[in-house]
Design a protein around this motif. Structure first.
Motif, PDB file in Angstrom:
ATOM      1  N   ARG A   1       0.802  -1.226   0.000  1.00 14.51           N
ATOM      2  CA  ARG A   1       0.000   0.000   0.000  1.00 14.51           C
ATOM      3  C   ARG A   1       0.838   1.280   0.000  1.00 14.51           C
ATOM      4  N   GLU A   2       1.889   1.298   0.830  1.00 10.84           N
ATOM      5  CA  GLU A   2       2.698   2.515   0.937  1.00 10.84           C
ATOM      6  C   GLU A   2       3.391   2.809  -0.390  1.00 10.84           C
ATOM      7  N   MET A   3       3.940   1.740  -1.004  1.00 15.65           N
ATOM      8  CA  MET A   3       4.620   1.922  -2.281  1.00 15.65           C
ATOM      9  C   MET A   3       3.616   2.326  -3.359  1.00 15.65           C
ATOM     10  N   ALA A   4       2.425   1.749  -3.295  1.00 10.30           N
ATOM     11  CA  ALA A   4       1.400   2.103  -4.273  1.00 10.30           C
ATOM     12  C   ALA A   4       1.060   3.592  -4.180  1.00 10.30           C
ATOM     13  N   LEU A   5       1.002   4.100  -2.953  1.00  7.98           N
ATOM     14  CA  LEU A   5       0.664   5.515  -2.767  1.00  7.98           C
ATOM     15  C   LEU A   5       1.786   6.411  -3.301  1.00  7.98           C
ATOM     16  N   VAL A   6       3.030   6.033  -3.011  1.00  7.37           N
ATOM     17  CA  VAL A   6       4.165   6.823  -3.505  1.00  7.37           C
ATOM     18  C   VAL A   6       4.167   6.852  -5.038  1.00  7.37           C
ATOM     19  N   LEU A   7       3.910   5.718  -5.650  1.00  6.72           N
ATOM     20  CA  LEU A   7       3.888   5.666  -7.117  1.00  6.72           C
ATOM     21  C   LEU A   7       2.689   6.436  -7.662  1.00  6.72           C
ATOM     22  N   ALA A   8       1.541   6.291  -6.995  1.00  8.69           N
ATOM     23  CA  ALA A   8       0.334   6.990  -7.457  1.00  8.69           C
ATOM     24  C   ALA A   8       0.548   8.499  -7.460  1.00  8.69           C
ATOM     25  N   LYS A   9       1.293   8.988  -6.473  1.00  7.06           N
ATOM     26  CA  LYS A   9       1.534  10.438  -6.378  1.00  7.06           C
ATOM     27  C   LYS A   9       2.209  11.004  -7.612  1.00  7.06           C
ATOM     28  N   ARG A  10       2.959  10.191  -8.330  1.00  4.23           N
ATOM     29  CA  ARG A  10       3.615  10.690  -9.538  1.00  4.23           C
ATOM     30  C   ARG A  10       3.077  10.017 -10.795  1.00  4.23           C
ATOM     31  N   ASN A  11       1.984   9.258 -10.668  1.00  3.12           N
ATOM     32  CA  ASN A  11       1.365   8.669 -11.848  1.00  3.12           C
ATOM     33  C   ASN A  11      -0.015   9.253 -12.118  1.00  3.12           C
ATOM     34  N   VAL A  12      -0.437  10.196 -11.265  1.00  4.27           N
ATOM     35  CA  VAL A  12      -1.622  10.983 -11.595  1.00  4.27           C
ATOM     36  C   VAL A  12      -1.112  12.373 -11.983  1.00  4.27           C
ATOM     37  N   ASP A  13      -1.982  13.185 -12.555  1.00  4.67           N
ATOM     38  CA  ASP A  13      -1.552  14.496 -13.030  1.00  4.67           C
ATOM     39  C   ASP A  13      -1.391  15.444 -11.841  1.00  4.67           C
ATOM     40  N   VAL A  14      -0.169  15.521 -11.308  1.00  9.28           N
ATOM     41  CA  VAL A  14       0.035  16.366 -10.122  1.00  9.28           C
ATOM     42  C   VAL A  14      -0.048  17.853 -10.458  1.00  9.28           C
ATOM     43  N   ARG A  15       0.128  18.170 -11.749  1.00  6.71           N
ATOM     44  CA  ARG A  15       0.022  19.598 -12.125  1.00  6.71           C
ATOM     45  C   ARG A  15      -1.410  20.091 -11.956  1.00  6.71           C
ATOM     46  N   ALA A  16      -2.379  19.163 -11.962  1.00  5.01           N
ATOM     47  CA  ALA A  16      -3.775  19.552 -11.735  1.00  5.01           C
ATOM     48  C   ALA A  16      -4.070  19.687 -10.228  1.00  5.01           C
ATOM     49  N   GLU A  17      -3.014  19.552  -9.416  1.00  3.92           N
ATOM     50  CA  GLU A  17      -3.086  19.767  -7.971  1.00  3.92           C
ATOM     51  C   GLU A  17      -4.212  19.001  -7.281  1.00  3.92           C
ATOM     52  N   PRO A  18      -4.120  17.677  -7.303  1.00  7.44           N
ATOM     53  CA  PRO A  18      -5.129  16.885  -6.599  1.00  7.44           C
ATOM     54  C   PRO A  18      -5.128  17.188  -5.097  1.00  7.44           C
ATOM     55  N   ILE A  19      -6.304  17.072  -4.483  1.00  4.77           N
ATOM     56  CA  ILE A  19      -6.431  17.343  -3.049  1.00  4.77           C
ATOM     57  C   ILE A  19      -6.011  16.120  -2.240  1.00  4.77           C
ATOM     58  N   SER A  20      -6.407  14.938  -2.711  1.00  2.00           N
ATOM     59  CA  SER A  20      -6.160  13.736  -1.924  1.00  2.00           C
ATOM     60  C   SER A  20      -6.164  12.506  -2.829  1.00  2.00           C
ATOM     61  N   ILE A  21      -5.393  11.506  -2.446  1.00  2.00           N
ATOM     62  CA  ILE A  21      -5.314  10.261  -3.222  1.00  2.00           C
ATOM     63  C   ILE A  21      -5.566   9.076  -2.297  1.00  2.00           C
ATOM     64  N   TRP A  22      -6.397   8.146  -2.755  1.00  2.00           N
ATOM     65  CA  TRP A  22      -6.590   6.883  -2.052  1.00  2.00           C
ATOM     66  C   TRP A  22      -6.068   5.750  -2.922  1.00  2.00           C
ATOM     67  N   VAL A  23      -5.476   4.744  -2.300  1.00  2.00           N
ATOM     68  CA  VAL A  23      -5.156   3.521  -3.040  1.00  2.00           C
ATOM     69  C   VAL A  23      -5.679   2.323  -2.260  1.00  2.00           C
ATOM     70  N   ALA A  24      -6.076   1.285  -2.977  1.00  2.00           N
ATOM     71  CA  ALA A  24      -6.497   0.042  -2.339  1.00  2.00           C
ATOM     72  C   ALA A  24      -6.161  -1.116  -3.272  1.00  2.00           C
ATOM     73  N   PRO A  25      -5.746  -2.238  -2.709  1.00  2.00           N
ATOM     74  CA  PRO A  25      -5.440  -3.373  -3.584  1.00  2.00           C
ATOM     75  C   PRO A  25      -6.701  -3.841  -4.310  1.00  2.00           C
TER      76      PRO A  25
END
Lengths: 96, 257
Positions: A35-59
């Protein structure tokens, strides 16, 4: 990441809240070891320039899901009369 | 092409040396790390690394830009045309990578050192530098988080442990020049308040953090970690000493821009 036939990663579903007060929306899948690694990867695999407020990940394995053949999702009889729009339509037809 | 960097008072001005050092660190690190775009263990990791690369190159621009405002020199001259012997980056950034574990360890060593130096600049009296330090510090937590998670996960297998061990053995000696600025440069930056902490103090804290991390990872290095972090650098990038790999890189850049 694979070591021979062994796979250490599994798919994680990523949900992003793009605006405060709006729901988290499904965005994409990332493969990760946990989960932790998924969140770290998700943070740079979504469009961060669009300034997301929050990200959830789940297996993906944590989700119970329907199949396309699931008959319990479709009503078996016509229930259009339960919608207000139905009566507006019926009234219009009468005046014509 | 102009005589690159001729207009910089490079040997005499301590702030110029600091800016070149921080800019070259970021430029060479970012350039090197771009190797991993398309070569990471997964496409998700490629995206994460390429994002870090963009951050580092952006930070190089932040530091080089200050020099373009203070001297008659352009960004292209500073970033691309300046030859290796005029660079001031840590030699940690120079070699090609031995593998993904090597990338993770180098990022860890570099990010920890950079955080300490940039925080000291952020707390310093040069307002222009302090402001830009704030921008850099904003983007650095992700880099540290990324390295920290990978360090922990690579210890999960014997293969990972041996790669990490080798990476610490080879890279720590390259990182010991990070705070080893020329004595006159360091003392000027300290006395003029450009940094709010002494370089010896920063070096000590970095050394402690590295030793502690090696301990918590349970790695057994060839030499004791304490000895490794305390050894004087054999090649000191802060003094303009560099490896052939940097020369090759700067020459190659001149052929492709």
């Amino acid at each position: 990441m694979t070591d021979g036939d062994e796979t250490y990663e599994e798919p994680f579903e990523v949900f992003v809240q793009w605006q405060r007060g709006k729901p988290h929306e499904y965005a994409e899948t990332v493969n990760a070891t946990d989960r932790e690694m998924a969140l770290v990867l998700a943070k740079r695999n979504v469009d961060v320039r669009a300034e997301p407020i929050s990200i959830w990940v789940a297996p993906r394995s944590a989700f119970a899901a329907t199949t396309p053949e699931d008959t319990t999702l479709a009503p078996s009889t016509d229930r259009e009369y339960r919608n207000v729009a139905y009566y507006a339509m019926a009234a219009k037809e009468e005046t014509e | 092409m102009s005589m690159t960097g001729e207009n910089l008072q490079r040997e005499t001005d301590a702030v110029t040396t600091l800016l070149l050092s921080m800019g070259d660190d970021e430029f060479v690190t970012g350039h090197r790390m771009s190797y991993w775009v398309s070569r990471g263990p997964s496409i998700e990791e490629d995206n994460a690394v390429s994002s870090i690369v963009q951050d580092e190159l952006g930070h190089a621009r932040l530091w080089f830009e200050v020099l373009t405002e203070r001297a008659d020199v352009s960004l292209v001259e500073l970033a691309v045309e300046r030859p290796a012997e005029r660079r001031r980056n840590t030699v940690l950034a120079e070699p090609a990578y031995a593998g993904f574990g090597d990338l993770v360890v180098r990022n860890f060593l570099y990010d920890e050192a950079e955080r300490l130096l940039v925080e000291a600049v952020h707390g310093g009296d040069d307002d222009v530098l302090a402001d830009r330090a704030g921008v850099v510090l904003n983007e650095e937590p992700y880099h540290r988080e990324h390295a920290a998670l990978w360090l922990d996960r690579l210890t999960a297998s014997d293969e990972g442990v041996s790669r990490l061990t080798r990476a610490f053995d080879t890279n720590v000696p390259h990182a010991t020049d990070y705070f080893a600025f020329e004595e006159s440069v360091a003392s000027t930056l300290e006395s003029e308040g450009v940094v709010d902490r002494a370089f010896d103090d920063l070096q000590q804290e970095w050394a402690d953090r590295v030793v502690e991390r090696v301990r918590t990872l349970g790695l057994e290095l060839e030499r004791s970690p304490r000895e490794l972090v305390a050894a004087a650098p054999t090649t000191n990038g802060r003094l303009g000493e560099h490896t052939d790999e940097l020369t090759a890189m700067t020459r190659q850049n001149l052929t492709v821009y």
